[in-house]
Write a protein that holds these residues in place. Structure first.
Motif, short mmCIF file in Angstrom:
data_model
loop_
_atom_site.label_atom_id
_atom_site.label_comp_id
_atom_site.label_asym_id
_atom_site.label_seq_id
_atom_site.Cartn_x
_atom_site.Cartn_y
_atom_site.Cartn_z
N THR A 57 1.89 4.93 8.17
CA THR A 57 0.49 4.63 7.84
C THR A 57 0.13 5.18 6.46
O THR A 57 -0.45 4.47 5.63
CB THR A 57 -0.44 5.24 8.91
OG1 THR A 57 -0.10 4.69 10.19
CG2 THR A 57 -1.89 4.95 8.60
N ILE A 58 0.50 6.42 6.21
CA ILE A 58 0.22 7.05 4.91
C ILE A 58 0.92 6.30 3.79
O ILE A 58 0.33 6.04 2.73
CB ILE A 58 0.61 8.53 4.92
CG1 ILE A 58 -0.34 9.30 5.86
CG2 ILE A 58 0.61 9.13 3.52
CD1 ILE A 58 0.12 10.71 6.20
N ASN A 59 2.16 5.91 4.02
CA ASN A 59 2.89 5.16 2.99
C ASN A 59 2.22 3.83 2.70
O ASN A 59 2.13 3.41 1.54
CB ASN A 59 4.34 4.94 3.43
CG ASN A 59 5.18 6.19 3.32
OD1 ASN A 59 4.77 7.18 2.71
ND2 ASN A 59 6.33 6.18 3.94
N ARG A 60 1.75 3.14 3.72
CA ARG A 60 1.09 1.85 3.50
C ARG A 60 -0.21 2.01 2.71
O ARG A 60 -0.52 1.21 1.84
CB ARG A 60 0.81 1.16 4.83
CG ARG A 60 2.06 0.64 5.47
CD ARG A 60 1.74 -0.15 6.70
NE ARG A 60 2.95 -0.51 7.40
CZ ARG A 60 2.98 -1.37 8.40
NH1 ARG A 60 1.86 -1.96 8.80
NH2 ARG A 60 4.11 -1.65 9.00
N SER A 66 -3.65 1.20 -5.38
CA SER A 66 -4.07 0.61 -6.66
C SER A 66 -5.06 -0.54 -6.44
O SER A 66 -5.90 -0.80 -7.29
CB SER A 66 -2.87 0.11 -7.45
OG SER A 66 -2.17 -0.88 -6.72
N GLU A 67 -4.99 -1.20 -5.28
CA GLU A 67 -5.89 -2.31 -4.99
C GLU A 67 -7.23 -1.85 -4.42
O GLU A 67 -8.24 -2.53 -4.59
CB GLU A 67 -5.23 -3.26 -3.98
CG GLU A 67 -3.95 -3.90 -4.49
CD GLU A 67 -3.22 -4.66 -3.40
OE1 GLU A 67 -3.90 -5.17 -2.47
OE2 GLU A 67 -2.00 -4.75 -3.47
N ASP A 71 -12.74 0.19 -5.53
CA ASP A 71 -13.86 -0.37 -4.78
C ASP A 71 -14.21 0.43 -3.53
O ASP A 71 -15.26 0.19 -2.93
CB ASP A 71 -13.55 -1.81 -4.36
CG ASP A 71 -13.36 -2.71 -5.58
OD1 ASP A 71 -14.01 -2.46 -6.60
OD2 ASP A 71 -12.55 -3.66 -5.50
N TRP A 72 -13.38 1.34 -3.12
CA TRP A 72 -13.61 2.05 -1.86
C TRP A 72 -14.74 3.07 -2.00
O TRP A 72 -14.77 3.85 -2.94
CB TRP A 72 -12.33 2.77 -1.41
CG TRP A 72 -12.52 3.43 -0.07
CD1 TRP A 72 -12.79 4.74 0.16
CD2 TRP A 72 -12.49 2.81 1.21
NE1 TRP A 72 -12.92 4.98 1.49
CE2 TRP A 72 -12.75 3.81 2.17
CE3 TRP A 72 -12.30 1.51 1.64
CZ2 TRP A 72 -12.80 3.54 3.53
CZ3 TRP A 72 -12.34 1.24 3.00
CH2 TRP A 72 -12.59 2.26 3.92
N THR A 73 -15.65 3.03 -1.05
CA THR A 73 -16.72 4.03 -1.00
C THR A 73 -16.69 4.67 0.38
O THR A 73 -16.36 4.02 1.37
CB THR A 73 -18.10 3.40 -1.25
OG1 THR A 73 -18.32 2.37 -0.29
CG2 THR A 73 -18.20 2.85 -2.65
N GLY A 74 -17.03 5.92 0.43
CA GLY A 74 -17.04 6.62 1.71
C GLY A 74 -15.79 7.45 1.91
O GLY A 74 -15.02 7.69 0.98
N ASP A 75 -15.60 7.87 3.13
CA ASP A 75 -14.49 8.75 3.49
C ASP A 75 -13.17 7.98 3.49
O ASP A 75 -13.01 7.02 4.26
CB ASP A 75 -14.74 9.35 4.87
CG ASP A 75 -13.73 10.39 5.27
OD1 ASP A 75 -12.84 10.72 4.45
OD2 ASP A 75 -13.83 10.91 6.40
#
Length: 192
Positions: A57-60, A66-67, A71-75
């Protein structure tokens, strides 16, 4: 599961920056917290290789970083848990489904004892076939419980001069070798 992509130190550093850009120490704590939580999630769902699935999971997530990072917001932990859902579904699809025939309780007990004895003997045989350094690493890697196990693995990685994730990968590969050896040994015993 993805066998071609390999986590590099640069990828891991980028993941830590995403987890906490201000403090590497806090990012490390967050990483360990997420990994422990993933292991608990997979364990509670009955997965026999919860540490391997959590590393996958961590590797994925790291591979996709980079993608998603811009754009990620939050935890960020929430993204890990979403990916863990997919990893778990793949695990369920790939897991062999076996049907256990019904038999009297006494016969089941005798057969189980013999099977466990065979498994133990095969495991001992396969462990002895490992190179001494690999055997020592595998035995040390799986020592202790809970926090002591985490601390032990950190020490082991430091002693070997490698990153903790590299240690996990190394132990996983050795364990796969032993598992295949045990399966082959049991198959030989069943045939002969």
């Amino acid at each position: 599961m993805n066998k071609e992509w390999v986590l590099t130190q640069e990828d891991f550093d980028r993941l830590l920056v995403w987890l906490n850009p201000e403090s590497r120490e806090e990012a490390g704590r967050k990483y360990e917290e997420i990994r422990c939580r993933l292991i608990k999630i997979f364990s509670c769902r009955g997965c026999t290789e919860s540490d391997v699935l959590s590393d996958e999971t961590i590797n994925r997530v790291t591979k996709k970083l980079s993608e998603i990072e811009a754009d990620w917001t939050g935890d960020p932990a929430l993204y890990f848990y979403g990916v863990a859902q997919r990893v778990h579904l793949e695990y369920l699809r790939k897991r062999p489904h076996t049907v256990v025939p019904q038999m009297p309780l006494a016969a089941a007990t005798v057969e189980t004892d013999e099977t466990e004895a065979d498994e133990y003997e095969c495991l001992e045989h396969c462990m002895q076939r490992l190179a001494p350094l690999k055997r020592k690493l595998l035995l040390q890697y799986y020592q202790e419980e809970r926090q002591a196990k985490i601390d032990n693995r950190k020490r082991l990685a430091e002693q070997l001069g490698i990153a903790l994730n590299a240690l996990r990968i190394r132990a996983h590969r050795i364990r796969l070798t032993v598992q295949q050896c045990v399966q082959d040994c049991l198959a030989e015993r069943a045939a002969g």
